[in-house]
Design an enzyme around this catalytic site. Structure first.
Site, PDB file in Angstrom:
ATOM      1  N   ALA A   1      -3.654   8.648   3.765  1.00 46.25           N
ATOM      2  CA  ALA A   1      -4.689  10.075   2.899  1.00 46.25           C
ATOM      3  C   ALA A   1      -3.658  10.374   1.431  1.00 46.25           C
ATOM      4  CB  ALA A   1      -4.056  11.545   3.580  1.00 46.25           C
ATOM      5  N   HIS A   2      -2.396  10.363   1.644  1.00 48.62           N
ATOM      6  CA  HIS A   2      -1.529  10.476   0.061  1.00 48.62           C
ATOM      7  C   HIS A   2      -1.972   9.854  -0.845  1.00 48.62           C
ATOM      8  CE1 HIS A   2       2.729   8.130   0.326  1.00 48.62           C
ATOM      9  NE2 HIS A   2       1.869   8.161   1.266  1.00 48.62           N
TER      10      HIS A   2
ATOM     11  N   GLY B   1       0.004   6.269   7.181  1.00 49.65           N
ATOM     12  CA  GLY B   1      -0.308   4.953   6.595  1.00 49.65           C
ATOM     13  C   GLY B   1       0.061   3.381   8.004  1.00 49.65           C
TER      14      GLY B   1
ATOM     15  N   GLN C   1      -3.289   1.451   0.255  1.00 49.72           N
ATOM     16  CA  GLN C   1      -3.326   1.039  -1.185  1.00 49.72           C
ATOM     17  C   GLN C   1      -5.244   0.955  -1.334  1.00 49.72           C
ATOM     18  OE1 GLN C   1      -1.556   2.225  -3.978  1.00 49.72           O
ATOM     19  NE2 GLN C   1      -0.420   1.323  -2.657  1.00 49.72           N
TER      20      GLN C   1
ATOM     21  N   CYS D   1      10.741   2.025  -2.764  1.00 52.58           N
ATOM     22  CA  CYS D   1      11.886   2.370  -2.072  1.00 52.58           C
ATOM     23  C   CYS D   1      13.059   3.145  -3.300  1.00 52.58           C
ATOM     24  CB  CYS D   1      12.090   1.151  -1.804  1.00 52.58           C
ATOM     25  SG  CYS D   1      11.383   0.723  -0.630  1.00 52.58           S
TER      26      CYS D   1
HETATM   27  C1  LIG Z   1       1.728   3.732   1.326  1.00 57.30           C
HETATM   28  C2  LIG Z   1       1.239   2.395   2.218  1.00 57.30           C
HETATM   29  C3  LIG Z   1       1.872   2.647   2.979  1.00 57.30           C
HETATM   30  C4  LIG Z   1       2.557   3.711   3.860  1.00 57.30           C
HETATM   31  O1  LIG Z   1       1.627   4.787   3.954  1.00 57.30           O
HETATM   32  P1  LIG Z   1       2.622   5.506   4.568  1.00 57.30           P
HETATM   33  O2  LIG Z   1       1.553   6.572   4.559  1.00 57.30           O
HETATM   34  O3  LIG Z   1       3.260   6.168   3.259  1.00 57.30           O
HETATM   35  O4  LIG Z   1       3.314   5.556   5.794  1.00 57.30           O
HETATM   36  C5  LIG Z   1       1.412   0.910   3.972  1.00 57.30           C
HETATM   37  N1  LIG Z   1       0.529   0.317   3.291  1.00 57.30           N
HETATM   38  C6  LIG Z   1       0.620   0.241   1.838  1.00 57.30           C
HETATM   39  C7  LIG Z   1      -0.023  -1.196   1.339  1.00 57.30           C
HETATM   40  C8  LIG Z   1       0.722   1.104   1.124  1.00 57.30           C
HETATM   41  O5  LIG Z   1       1.021   1.672  -0.079  1.00 57.30           O
END
Ligand SMILES: *Cc1c(COP(=O)(O)O)cnc(C)c1O
Length: 384
Positions: free
Chosen positions: A203-204, A71, A182, A328
């Protein structure tokens, strides 16, 4: 007692149906999709099948889907790529973002300011973290390169009026990006209805694998690539595609979007019960974010004069995995930037707690959590 996971906004477990479909691409089907021979063709066919499936679920064309490594990378490609293209093509040097963006957008905008002299302007948000579309009209300039507003906020769960903001940007031809990383697990993602030019997913966050994301790039929008080399992903992102993870992303997105209603309905009932009970049983507590226009699995609170990081570690010792806000690590005592932007004083903003629910969460999990929460908050108050 087994620990209870209540941090689904940080990450979700992989859906076993998704894992099963990924497995062959780690072993027998190992070809490089760019190779001309049969092994390559089979990998390419899996890649393009995933792209078509994701495009159909996003309501766009396969040529508008770029696979990335997460993401954060999707956000980076949208922000950097979009802003630098605007600068190169029309001398545009103004970026409009909300003050409650995820660091992947927020820090990237800061980088664009520090290294490329972009003028980064922050849209105001109300006390629930909502951007008013009317304000976007006032802040747009002829030199605006890009607007970016988070779809559903990771820390406070608020869902922004993306479609309305998008329509405003579209009317003046300014590219509009939203971070739906999200949002994708729990809100309908139709890029046509959302009026977006760029949209990030990872994806996660929706029961898919870690380390893979996608960026929707509406046809006609140009981006300057930040990863150069081979001509993969329409020349926008060099590097051999991670076929097993891409297969996983597209399947997980399909399940998330097609099972949205059942998933959301059950979680929303649990969410509302949790919110009202916490506000009942813990004194000097407030809900953060919007009470209704929020992710159906998301609750977040502030407790006056509590140490949020200490609270999270007390809850962890009691068997409940929650978060003080973003994913974090604890030990960073600064009050949350997002809660400060909502107008909370430092006495409140340091006492944040995020409890996010998922498919495996049960009512019993939440009852056990509610039993121990008031005592933990009391201890976390003595500490601060
Ligand atoms: C988790 C998250 C990201 C980052 O995604 P990753 O796949 O962990 O790099 C970006 N924006 C939002 C709103 C997120 O919740």
């Amino acid at each position: 007692m087994n620990p209870v996971y209540l941090d689904y906004a940080a990450t979700t477990p992989l859906d076993s149906r998704v894992l099963e479909e990924m497995i062959p691409y780690f072993s027998d089907e190992f070809g490089n999709p760019s190779s001309a021979h049969l092994f390559g063709q089979r990998a390419e066919s899996a890649l393009e099948k995933s792209r078509r499936s994701l495009a159909e679920d996003l309501n766009c064309l396969p040529g508008e889907v770029i696979f990335t490594s997460c993401g954060s990378e999707s956000d980076n490609l949208a922000l950097r790529g979009g802003a630098l293209a605007g600068l190169e093509h029309h001398g545009a040097d103004h970026i409009l973002i909300s003050p409650i963006e995820h660091p992947a957008v927020y820090q990237t905008a800061r980088e664009l300011h520090e290294r490329h002299n972009f003028d980064v302007e922050y849209l105001p948000v109300d006390s629930r973290g909502m951007v008013d579309p009317q304000v976007v009209i006032e802040r747009l300039r002829p030199g605006t390169a890009l607007v970016s507003v988070i779809h559903a906020n990771n820390e406070i769960g608020t869902i922004n009026p993306i479609s309305e903001i998008g329509a405003i940007c579209r009317a003046v031809g300014v590219p509009f990006h939203t971070d739906s990383v999200q949002g994708a697990a729990h809100t309908p993602i139709d890029v046509y209805q959302l009026n977006v030019d760029l949209l990030s997913i990872g994806a996660h966050k929706f029961y898919g694998p870690k380390g893979v994301g996608a960026l929707y790039v509406r046809g006609g929008n140009s981006l300057i690539p930040h990863l150069t080399g081979g001509s993969q992903e329409f020349g926008l992102r060099a590097g051999t595609e991670n076929v097993p993870l891409i297969v996983g992303l597209s399947r997980a997105f399909h399940f998330a979007q097609s099972e949205l209603e059942e998933r959301s309905k059950r979680l929303q009932a649990l969410r509302d019960e949790l919110i009202s009970t916490v506000l009942d049983v813990v004194p000097d507590a407030e809900l953060t974010g919007h009470p209704q226009k929020r992710l159906p699995n998301h609750t977040s609170f502030v407790f006056r004069e509590a140490d949020g990081n200490f609270l999270v570690s007390l809850l962890d010792s009691a068997g409940y995995a929650c978060s003080s806000g973003s994913a974090c690590k604890t030990g960073k005592p600064a009050p949350s930037r997002v809660l400060r932007a909502l107008g909370f004083s430092p006495a409140w903003a340091s006492g944040g707690l995020r409890v996010t629910l998922g498919i495996p969460t049960t009512l019993e999990d939440l009852e056990g959590f509610l039993d121990i929460l008031p005592g933990c908050v009391e201890k976390a108050r003595k500490r601060s």
